[in-house]
Design a protein around this motif. Structure first.
Motif, mmCIF file in Angstrom:
data_model
loop_
_atom_site.group_PDB
_atom_site.id
_atom_site.type_symbol
_atom_site.label_atom_id
_atom_site.label_comp_id
_atom_site.label_asym_id
_atom_site.label_seq_id
_atom_site.Cartn_x
_atom_site.Cartn_y
_atom_site.Cartn_z
ATOM 1 N N GLU A 615 31.569 44.393 43.361
ATOM 2 C CA GLU A 615 30.908 43.086 43.365
ATOM 3 C C GLU A 615 31.842 42.028 43.960
ATOM 4 O OE1 GLU A 615 27.924 42.360 42.809
ATOM 5 O OE2 GLU A 615 27.123 44.099 41.758
ATOM 6 N N GLY A 616 33.109 42.070 43.575
ATOM 7 C CA GLY A 616 34.064 41.121 44.138
ATOM 8 C C GLY A 616 34.238 41.314 45.631
ATOM 9 N N ASP A 617 34.335 42.568 46.073
ATOM 10 C CA ASP A 617 34.506 42.840 47.498
ATOM 11 C C ASP A 617 33.307 42.360 48.311
ATOM 12 O OD1 ASP A 617 37.043 44.041 47.409
ATOM 13 O OD2 ASP A 617 36.184 45.967 46.809
ATOM 14 N N LEU A 618 32.141 42.290 47.676
ATOM 15 C CA LEU A 618 30.935 41.836 48.364
ATOM 16 C C LEU A 618 30.753 40.322 48.278
ATOM 17 C CD1 LEU A 618 28.566 44.743 47.306
ATOM 18 C CD2 LEU A 618 29.350 44.230 49.618
ATOM 19 N N GLY A 619 31.761 39.633 47.721
ATOM 20 C CA GLY A 619 31.723 38.182 47.698
ATOM 21 C C GLY A 619 31.370 37.569 46.362
ATOM 22 N N ASN A 620 31.052 38.381 45.357
ATOM 23 C CA ASN A 620 30.670 37.865 44.043
ATOM 24 C C ASN A 620 31.910 37.763 43.151
ATOM 25 O OD1 ASN A 620 27.966 38.010 44.938
ATOM 26 N ND2 ASN A 620 27.905 40.188 44.359
ATOM 27 N N THR A 621 32.815 36.869 43.543
ATOM 28 C CA THR A 621 34.119 36.779 42.889
ATOM 29 C C THR A 621 34.004 36.412 41.417
ATOM 30 O OG1 THR A 621 35.006 36.045 45.009
ATOM 31 C CG2 THR A 621 36.405 35.761 43.080
ATOM 32 N N ALA A 622 33.195 35.428 41.116
ATOM 33 C CA ALA A 622 33.068 34.981 39.720
ATOM 34 C C ALA A 622 32.523 36.096 38.838
ATOM 35 C CB ALA A 622 32.162 33.750 39.652
ATOM 36 N N ASP A 623 31.535 36.841 39.342
ATOM 37 C CA ASP A 623 30.990 37.955 38.567
ATOM 38 C C ASP A 623 32.047 39.021 38.333
ATOM 39 O OD1 ASP A 623 28.539 36.754 38.411
ATOM 40 O OD2 ASP A 623 27.638 37.913 40.054
ATOM 41 N N ALA A 624 32.868 39.287 39.352
ATOM 42 C CA ALA A 624 33.915 40.297 39.213
ATOM 43 C C ALA A 624 34.893 39.900 38.113
ATOM 44 C CB ALA A 624 34.655 40.483 40.535
ATOM 45 N N VAL A 625 35.334 38.639 38.089
ATOM 46 C CA VAL A 625 36.268 38.186 37.058
ATOM 47 C C VAL A 625 35.633 38.296 35.680
ATOM 48 C CG1 VAL A 625 37.547 36.203 36.173
ATOM 49 C CG2 VAL A 625 37.522 36.675 38.638
ATOM 50 N N LEU A 627 33.144 40.243 34.586
ATOM 51 C CA LEU A 627 32.962 41.633 34.156
ATOM 52 C C LEU A 627 34.293 42.281 33.796
ATOM 53 C CD1 LEU A 627 30.346 42.757 36.846
ATOM 54 C CD2 LEU A 627 29.914 42.468 34.394
ATOM 55 N N LEU A 628 35.321 42.053 34.597
ATOM 56 C CA LEU A 628 36.617 42.681 34.346
ATOM 57 C C LEU A 628 37.287 42.104 33.104
ATOM 58 C CD1 LEU A 628 37.800 42.926 38.042
ATOM 59 C CD2 LEU A 628 37.469 44.871 36.501
ATOM 60 N N THR A 629 37.091 40.815 32.834
ATOM 61 C CA THR A 629 37.650 40.229 31.611
ATOM 62 C C THR A 629 37.050 40.897 30.381
ATOM 63 O OG1 THR A 629 38.019 38.115 32.737
ATOM 64 C CG2 THR A 629 37.961 38.092 30.328
ATOM 65 N N ARG A 630 35.751 41.097 30.418
ATOM 66 C CA ARG A 630 35.095 41.763 29.296
ATOM 67 C C ARG A 630 35.562 43.208 29.164
ATOM 68 N NH1 ARG A 630 29.005 41.148 29.793
ATOM 69 N NH2 ARG A 630 29.130 42.995 31.135
ATOM 70 N N LEU A 631 35.684 43.907 30.279
ATOM 71 C CA LEU A 631 36.130 45.306 30.247
ATOM 72 C C LEU A 631 37.572 45.412 29.751
ATOM 73 C CD1 LEU A 631 34.608 46.636 33.591
ATOM 74 C CD2 LEU A 631 33.998 47.381 31.276
ATOM 75 N N ARG A 632 38.418 44.437 30.123
ATOM 76 C CA ARG A 632 39.799 44.472 29.631
ATOM 77 C C ARG A 632 39.836 44.418 28.109
ATOM 78 N NH1 ARG A 632 42.507 40.128 28.034
ATOM 79 N NH2 ARG A 632 41.376 38.759 29.459
ATOM 80 N N GLY A 633 39.020 43.568 27.510
ATOM 81 C CA GLY A 633 38.987 43.504 26.047
ATOM 82 C C GLY A 633 38.560 44.830 25.439
ATOM 83 N N GLU A 634 37.532 45.467 26.014
ATOM 84 C CA GLU A 634 37.078 46.754 25.492
ATOM 85 C C GLU A 634 38.147 47.824 25.668
ATOM 86 O OE1 GLU A 634 33.224 47.989 26.853
ATOM 87 O OE2 GLU A 634 32.514 45.923 27.076
ATOM 88 N N ALA A 635 38.848 47.784 26.798
ATOM 89 C CA ALA A 635 39.879 48.796 27.051
ATOM 90 C C ALA A 635 41.068 48.624 26.115
ATOM 91 C CB ALA A 635 40.339 48.718 28.506
ATOM 92 N N VAL A 636 41.486 47.379 25.889
ATOM 93 C CA VAL A 636 42.607 47.136 24.970
ATOM 94 C C VAL A 636 42.247 47.628 23.577
ATOM 95 C CG1 VAL A 636 43.932 45.342 23.810
ATOM 96 C CG2 VAL A 636 43.595 45.244 26.291
ATOM 97 N N ASP A 637 41.017 47.353 23.141
ATOM 98 C CA ASP A 637 40.595 47.779 21.812
ATOM 99 C C ASP A 637 40.452 49.292 21.713
ATOM 100 O OD1 ASP A 637 40.527 45.153 21.067
ATOM 101 O OD2 ASP A 637 38.361 44.913 21.353
ATOM 102 N N GLY A 638 39.892 49.913 22.751
ATOM 103 C CA GLY A 638 39.594 51.340 22.663
ATOM 104 C C GLY A 638 40.712 52.249 23.125
ATOM 105 N N GLU A 653 41.509 42.643 37.324
ATOM 106 C CA GLU A 653 41.106 41.341 36.785
ATOM 107 C C GLU A 653 41.997 40.242 37.370
ATOM 108 O OE1 GLU A 653 40.871 38.951 32.494
ATOM 109 O OE2 GLU A 653 41.981 40.839 32.688
ATOM 110 N N ALA A 654 43.305 40.466 37.369
ATOM 111 C CA ALA A 654 44.225 39.471 37.924
ATOM 112 C C ALA A 654 43.998 39.278 39.420
ATOM 113 C CB ALA A 654 45.665 39.905 37.661
ATOM 114 N N ARG A 655 43.687 40.364 40.100
ATOM 115 C CA ARG A 655 43.439 40.264 41.551
ATOM 116 C C ARG A 655 42.255 39.347 41.840
ATOM 117 N NH1 ARG A 655 40.135 44.870 44.620
ATOM 118 N NH2 ARG A 655 39.751 43.767 46.578
ATOM 119 N N TRP A 656 41.171 39.526 41.100
ATOM 120 C CA TRP A 656 39.999 38.690 41.379
ATOM 121 C C TRP A 656 40.163 37.280 40.834
ATOM 122 C CZ3 TRP A 656 37.408 39.732 45.317
ATOM 123 C CH2 TRP A 656 37.266 41.065 45.731
ATOM 124 N N ARG A 657 41.012 37.117 39.843
ATOM 125 C CA ARG A 657 41.346 35.758 39.414
ATOM 126 C C ARG A 657 42.105 35.046 40.548
ATOM 127 N NH1 ARG A 657 43.182 36.789 34.536
ATOM 128 N NH2 ARG A 657 41.258 36.189 33.496
#
Length: 916
Positions: A615-625, A627-638, A653-657
């Motif tokens: 999504e980020g590569d296709l220009g949807n930068t805000a959506d990429a950030v 989605l990845l922020t949410r996934l980071r929380g799930e990954a840290v927890d799991g 996540e940092a890249r798209w930020r």
């Protein structure tokens, strides 16, 4: 009957006259002339079917047409072809006299060549063309026969070459070798005095054919060398007609070596080379033509010309179907060209399969769309869709039967079970190119060898037998033309026809298929995960993985997770710049993962992260950030904060930020990430290297160009010592280093460093790889910055053309390069043309990507800048202000491109205010 040649030999006189007529069309084959004759409408209003093989027998004096109409059909066809008048009454009467005299001749010539009426030896008659002696019967012409002129020309060239004694037609069973050989056999009567067709499937058949030829030699009627025994059967010198087939075959082979009579022998369908021991025809006066699916070393020797026979071309396949099906359209329905082309593609243009499919459609009345639907359903067996009850033209077998015979023979050439097992793996992978290493690696060897050497291979004590067995199996399949094993100057490849693969998959029981899918996935992962896996090999592996995924169903999934191979598909496409395809792949895999895996499973998190990156590569930068922020929380927890998959999600996540303009925040993220990653991963791990690369990039974007340059220089030195100076990772870092050298003001050094990087990427990855395209484009930019506008425009042009070839005319990368090419042309003075071109590109970008896509916004910015350079300050300022408002809304006020545009607008506004 009167005197003269016709009275003494009516059949010869008729054949001579027909031969003279035939010679008026030297460039037309017997097959083509027979078709023309069959299409002639005679004065009576009738048509007569003419067979090409029979036409050859008539001109050779071996037969006379049963009907006079067949003679006149040929006469009329020749007249039409050469543009002369149709035969008049006198000419027709002349032909009728010749034909009737030949038909009325009774009795066979005796073996001494005496007259059938007088019993006295005939005197040679010079005007009569001596016909060749023909022994054996080639197959008749297939319905809707394709001429395949290119292959026929190579056959004829080989037979005419002075240094060639044998022409070898090799190819898979069912590709039309025998039809091509039969056509060459009929043409051979123009050069050879003896024509022998030998069914060479077994030794007894070869011996019988040679014995028949030996007994037919007196019919040559040339005396001396051509007449090795008299007609009464008594021995003549070392020759004789007595004995069994083997004795007479031996005599015939001796005669071939010593005679000066031109001969042509066709050995059709040689299968077992051991059966041919001592039976190969040799002799300076003649040539042999061999058809076989074999490609053994024993066949490839000096004096042999190999002509490989493959499948039809697409045009030949469609032409065959159109002609074959035209008289049999069910219910009067016309078969559309699109459907015939689709069927030809579905069957891989395989001649035997096309013939059987046409027969099935005709016999069952099935229309082509319905048949295509059945063919596309893997639940339908190939044997059921190409059945024995719908046989092919002039071919005794079916597709599946022919392939099974070849596999049986291949298995006799390799250790037990290995050839069939290897073909099972091949059947699941891409037909057009499987890297040899996939089929000869440990995972494939374990499957092929049935585990017999698994224990030894695991502890390193016995890799040899398994490796040799796999190679022997592969070569056995190649020798029987079930696969093609070749080395085209790079990666050694294995290719297989899609029907061979389909037939093999049809025979796999469910449990066996599951094991084969797992083994194939393991084999692909082994090669792909190697540090030295070349980009060209990775492209082949991706095609193989896609093929495997389409055939494996759910067999690459379990409750424990997906096969590791599946993680590579999306990133591979993204690395090539194919972001739409990467997103589609991630969506499909994530959807399947949700069916098999629990929420929070690491594989599901990884696939969702790949989807966010696309999504980020296709220009949807805000959506990429987001989605990845949410996934980071799930990954840290799991998984935990330092799990490699969690670290990867944090990296992206940092890249798209960073891409969204939050440079300071992203820099802090990358610094912490690199430090933490080094505690759990090796220093040269790709994730650690990526974190350090992005740290350097953020330093530069935050204004510290010198810090970015030094960081990239240090990283380049590390990579040159590790993976090496020509490793793709090293060359990519070298590109980044070049940029920041230029940003510090040392433009000339930047150009030289970029040139080294481009040369290396071109050499290692190829000119059309995405990384090479980016590097060449950026080199053009720095040439322009250095003032070399002519060279910059030349390289921008090359970059735009290469991107269009590799990615398509409307890919974001291609549009970027075309826009920059237009911009730099404007900077070089072609302002009006450049502004117009950018306007057209902007409409294309809005249509393809939408008005808020970064590329659409950037083109508007560039157009405004050129207008300002051209002096249209009012239009330029208004346009740039509108662009800035949209950038702030879409990308945010802190995005680098937004900040650049804001500074440019402020400068223009200040200039206008200061103007008098």
């Amino acid at each position: 009957m009167g005197n003269g040649p016709a009275a003494e030999d009516p059949r010869g006189a008729f054949a001579a006259e027909l031969t003279r007529l035939r010679r008026q069309l030297p460039g037309l084959t017997d097959e083509a002339l027979a078709r023309r004759a069959g299409a002639v409408v005679l004065p009576s209003g009738s048509r007569v079917a003419v067979n090409a093989r029979r036409l050859g027998e008539w001109t050779g004096g071996h037969a006379v047409p049963r009907r006079f109409e067949a003679v006149m059909a040929v006469v009329h066809a020749v007249a039409q072809a050469v543009g002369t008048a149709a035969p008049d009454r006198a000419a027709t009467a002349h032909w009728q006299r010749l034909w009737r005299a030949a038909r009325d001749e009774r009795g066979a010539r005796d073996e001494a060549g005496s007259s059938p009426r007088s019993g006295h030896a005939r005197r040679p008659s010079s005007p009569v063309v001596r016909a060749p002696v023909v022994v054996g019967r080639p197959p008749g012409d297939a319905a809707a026969l394709r001429r395949r002129d290119g292959i026929a020309a190579r056959i004829d060239a080989g037979l005419a070459e002075a240094t060639v004694r044998r022409v070898l037609l090799t190819g898979a069973g069912g590709v039309g070798k025998s039809q091509l050989a039969a056509a060459a056999f009929h043409r051979g009567g123009r050069r050879a005095r003896l024509l022998l067709w030998v069914p060479a499937g077994n030794r007894a058949s070869v011996l019988q054919s040679y014995a028949r030829a030996w007994r037919a030699l007196p019919r040559l009627g040339a005396g001396g060398d051509a007449d090795p025994h008299p007609g009464d059967g008594t021995p003549a010198g070392p020759y004789g007609t007595g004995g069994d087939d083997e004795t007479q075959a031996d005599l015939f082979l001796v005669w071939l070596r010593s005679t000066d009579v031109p001969w042509l022998i066709v050995l059709d369908d040689v299968d077992d080379l051991g059966e041919m021991a001592g039976l190969w025809p040799e002799g300076d006066a003649g040539r042999s033509l061999v058809t076989t699916r074999r490609r053994d070393a024993a066949l490839l020797r000096p004096g042999v010309r190999v002509v490989t026979v493959g499948v039809f071309t697409a045009d030949e396949a469609v032409g065959y179907l159109a002609e074959r099906l035209a008289p049999h359209s069910p219910g009067g329905t016309v078969h559309h060209g699109e459907a015939m082309a689709a069927l030809a593609t579905a069957l891989g243009c395989f001649p035997l399969a096309l013939s059987q499919a046409a027969a099935f459609v005709i016999d069952t009345g099935t229309d082509l769309p319905s048949y295509l639907g059945l063919l596309g359903d893997e639940r339908e067996s190939l044997a059921g869709l190409l059945p024995f009850s719908s046989p092919a033209d002039e071919h005794g077998g079916t597709v599946t039967g022919t392939l099974q015979l070849a596999l049986t023979r291949a298995q006799s050439l390799a250790p037990p079970g290995t050839a069939a097992a290897l073909l099972e793996l091949i059947s699941l992978l891409a037909p057009d190119g499987i890297p040899e290493a996939v089929l000869l690696g440990p995972a494939a060897r374990a499957w092929t060898d049935g585990g017999r050497h698994a224990a030894g291979a695991a502890n390193g004590t016995a890799p040899g037998p398994a490796g040799r067995h796999a190679l022997l199996a592969l070569r056995a399949l190649h020798r029987l033309s079930l696969v093609t094993h070749r080395e085209p100057g790079g990666t050694a490849l294995v290719e297989a026809h899609s029907l061979v693969q389909r037939a093999t998959r049809d025979g796999l029981p469910a449990a066996r298929r599951a094991g084969a899918c797992a083994a194939a996935a393991d084999a692909l992962e082994e090669v792909w995960s190697a540090p030295d896996c070349a980009p060209a090999t990775a492209a082949l592996l991706h095609r193989c993985a896609e093929s495997l995924l389409s055939h494996a169903g759910d067999r690459l999934w379990s409750d424990a997770g997906m096969h590791p191979l599946l993680r590579r598909l999306g990133p591979h496409l993204a690395g090539l710049g194919c972001h739409e395809a990467a997103r589609a792949t991630a969506q499909a895999l994530a959807g399947r993962a949700e069916l098999h895996l629990r929420p929070g499973h690491r594989d599901l998190l990884v696939l969702r992260a790949q989807l966010a990156q696309a999504e980020g590569d296709l220009g949807n930068t805000a959506d990429a950030v987001r989605l990845l922020t949410r996934l980071r929380g799930e990954a840290v927890d799991g998984l935990g904060p330092l799990d490699p998959d969690t670290l990867s999600i944090r990296l992206h996540e940092a890249r798209w930020r960073m891409e969204s303009g939050l440079i300071t925040d992203a820099l802090a993220d990358f610094v912490h990430l690199a430090a933490e990653a080094r505690t759990v991963l090796p220093a040269d791990d790709p994730l650690v290297t990526a974190a350090e690369e992005h740290t350097a990039l953020c330093r530069g974007l935050s204004g510290d160009a010198v810090g970015a340059r030094d960081a990239y220089a240090a990283l380049a030195r590390v990579l040159e010592r590790g993976p090496g100076p020509l490793h793709p990772s090293t060359l990519r870092v070298l590109c980044d280093l070049s940029r920041w050298i230029g940003e510090t003001g040392d433009v000339r050094t930047a150009v030289e460093t970029y040139r080294r990087a481009v040369d290396g990427l071109d050499r290692v990855l190829g000119p059309l790889h995405h990384d090479t395209l980016i590097a060449r484009h950026n080199l053009a930019y720095w040439h322009g910055t250095a003032g070399d506008l002519g060279l910059a425009i030349e390289q921008f042009t090359t970059a735009a053309q290469d991107a269009s070839r590799a990615l398509g005319a409307e890919h974001p990368t291609t549009l970027t390069y075309r826009a920059n090419l237009a911009f730099w042309r404007g900077a070089a003075g072609e302002t009006d043309v450049a502004v117009e071109h950018l306007g057209l590109l902007h409409r294309t970008a809005e249509r393809v990507f939408g008005p808020d896509h970064p590329r659409s916004l950037r083109i508007r910015q560039q157009r405004a800048e050129l207008l300002h350079r051209a002096g249209d300050h009012g239009t330029a300022v208004a346009g740039l202000a509108a662009v800035l408002a949209d950038m702030e809304r879409v990308q945010g006020a802190r995005h680098p491109r937004t900040l650049e545009t804001a500074r440019m607008l402020a400068d223009w506004t200040a200039q206008r205010a200061a103007a008098p």
